[in-house]
Motif scaffolding. Structure first.
Motif, PDB file in Angstrom:
ATOM      1  N   LEU A 161      -4.238 102.379  27.161  1.00 48.27           N
ATOM      2  CA  LEU A 161      -4.002 100.820  27.351  1.00 48.27           C
ATOM      3  C   LEU A 161      -3.323 100.865  28.519  1.00 48.27           C
ATOM      4  CD1 LEU A 161      -2.814  99.991  23.670  1.00 48.27           C
ATOM      5  CD2 LEU A 161      -5.278  99.718  24.699  1.00 48.27           C
ATOM      6  N   VAL A 162      -3.327  99.632  29.026  1.00 46.13           N
ATOM      7  CA  VAL A 162      -2.524  99.288  30.538  1.00 46.13           C
ATOM      8  C   VAL A 162      -1.867  97.815  30.058  1.00 46.13           C
ATOM      9  CG1 VAL A 162      -2.956  98.881  32.717  1.00 46.13           C
ATOM     10  CG2 VAL A 162      -4.472 100.217  31.482  1.00 46.13           C
ATOM     11  N   MET A 163      -0.459  98.138  30.549  1.00 46.02           N
ATOM     12  CA  MET A 163       0.114  96.785  30.786  1.00 46.02           C
ATOM     13  C   MET A 163       0.166  96.536  32.346  1.00 46.02           C
ATOM     14  SD  MET A 163       4.239  98.454  30.718  1.00 46.02           S
ATOM     15  CE  MET A 163       4.554  99.769  31.519  1.00 46.02           C
ATOM     16  N   VAL A 164      -0.083  95.016  32.331  1.00 46.69           N
ATOM     17  CA  VAL A 164      -0.306  94.731  34.040  1.00 46.69           C
ATOM     18  C   VAL A 164       0.779  93.719  34.229  1.00 46.69           C
ATOM     19  CG1 VAL A 164      -2.802  94.902  34.179  1.00 46.69           C
ATOM     20  CG2 VAL A 164      -2.063  92.970  32.890  1.00 46.69           C
ATOM     21  N   LEU A 165       1.351  93.908  35.250  1.00 44.98           N
ATOM     22  CA  LEU A 165       2.627  93.427  35.544  1.00 44.98           C
ATOM     23  C   LEU A 165       2.247  91.983  36.528  1.00 44.98           C
ATOM     24  CD1 LEU A 165       4.952  96.205  36.995  1.00 44.98           C
ATOM     25  CD2 LEU A 165       4.655  95.417  34.715  1.00 44.98           C
TER      26      LEU A 165
END
Length: 289
Positions: A161-165
């Protein structure tokens, strides 16, 4: 399509347009044409040729609704975009402060967001580091944010998964720590994880720094998700100053295969406004002609 929903004989909307990019509407954007039911709205979105959908509030929706929406998106080949992963602190510091209780709260939200992402087949989740801490020098705040993001990345990276800032502009959201794309780029490089990337919101960055295409080019290797809104007004493309046809052409030519969230309002009310949104995206998506 068997069992297709009727949206009214007066609708000017043509079905099944083929878009060049993955524009992602949200719930409420087409509520007058599709009706109030979220499932009907998802079906309407798919019927217009959109291939993606985003929902900031997904983690707060009842479990049963999350499951129904996920089933509908899978059936209609809609790719799930971002949802907000955690409680955002708009007026007081949390991640910047280094407060261990606030950090633990954030990391618990991230753990819970993993379950939501798996439930709705999402890859990306939005992260906003919160308000500045006026009692700490900027370098200490940055270090505190980086440490927290590293721990969050360790939680979500095994799940791919990817957290996008998301940098947010200082006019709509004064006092937030993260406001510029170079700053987000610095954080991503420091965290050094495929699970920590940039959400480049074109509306916010037009206000904050302008120079859109060169700035996107400069941080392109860390951009994983894009959001849309014209300025002024934060409505659909063609209603403000941004030349979205050129911006989308740049994004397309970069080979971007991700999602572009339609995180904006409608410039006109009711069905007319919803039809105008669809027409605007058809117009600015014609950059290959």
């Amino acid at each position: 399509m068997g069992g297709a929903i009727s949206y009214g004989a007066s609708s000017k909307v043509d079905l099944k347009h083929r878009f060049n990019l993955k524009y992602a509407p949200h719930l409420g954007m087409f509520k007058h044409l599709a009706g109030a039911d979220p499932i009907a709205q998802l079906n309407f979105i798919a019927d217009q040729g959109f291939t993606a959908f985003e929902d900031n509030e997904m983690r707060l929706r009842p479990l049963e609704m999350q499951q129904r929406m996920a089933q509908t998106m899978e059936k209609r080949n809609l790719e799930m975009g971002v949802f907000v992963a955690h409680k955002i602190y708009w007026t007081e510091p949390n991640l910047t402060s280094g407060n261990l209780a606030k950090r633990a709260e954030f990391l618990e939200d991230i753990k819970n967001a993993v379950a939501v992402a798996k439930r709705v087949n999402a890859k990306w989740m939005t992260v906003v580091p919160g308000h500045v801490d006026l009692k700490l020098a900027e370098g200490y705040q940055t270090a505190n944010v980086i440490e927290t993001l590293k721990q969050a990345a360790a939680i979500i990276e095994p799940h791919e998964l990817v957290m996008v800032l998301e940098p947010l502009n200082f006019r709509n959201h004064p006092g937030l720590f993260l406001s510029k794309s170079p700053q987000a780029y610095e954080l991503c490089k420091a965290v050094n994880s495929p699970s920590c990337k940039i959400l480049f919101d074109i509306y916010h960055q037009q206000i904050q720094e302008g120079n859109l295409v060169p700035n996107m080019e400069a941080c392109w290797d860390e951009i994983a998700y894009i959001q849309i809104g014209d300025n002024p007004g934060r409505k659909e493309p063609t209603t403000g100053e941004i030349n979205y046809m050129n911006v989308f052409k740049f994004i397309y030519e970069k080979g971007f295969n991700g999602i572009l969230g339609m995180e904006h309002g409608n410039s006109l009310p009711d069905k007319e406004g919803e039809e105008a949104v669809i027409s605007a995206y058809k117009a600015v998506d014609s950059f290959l002609q």
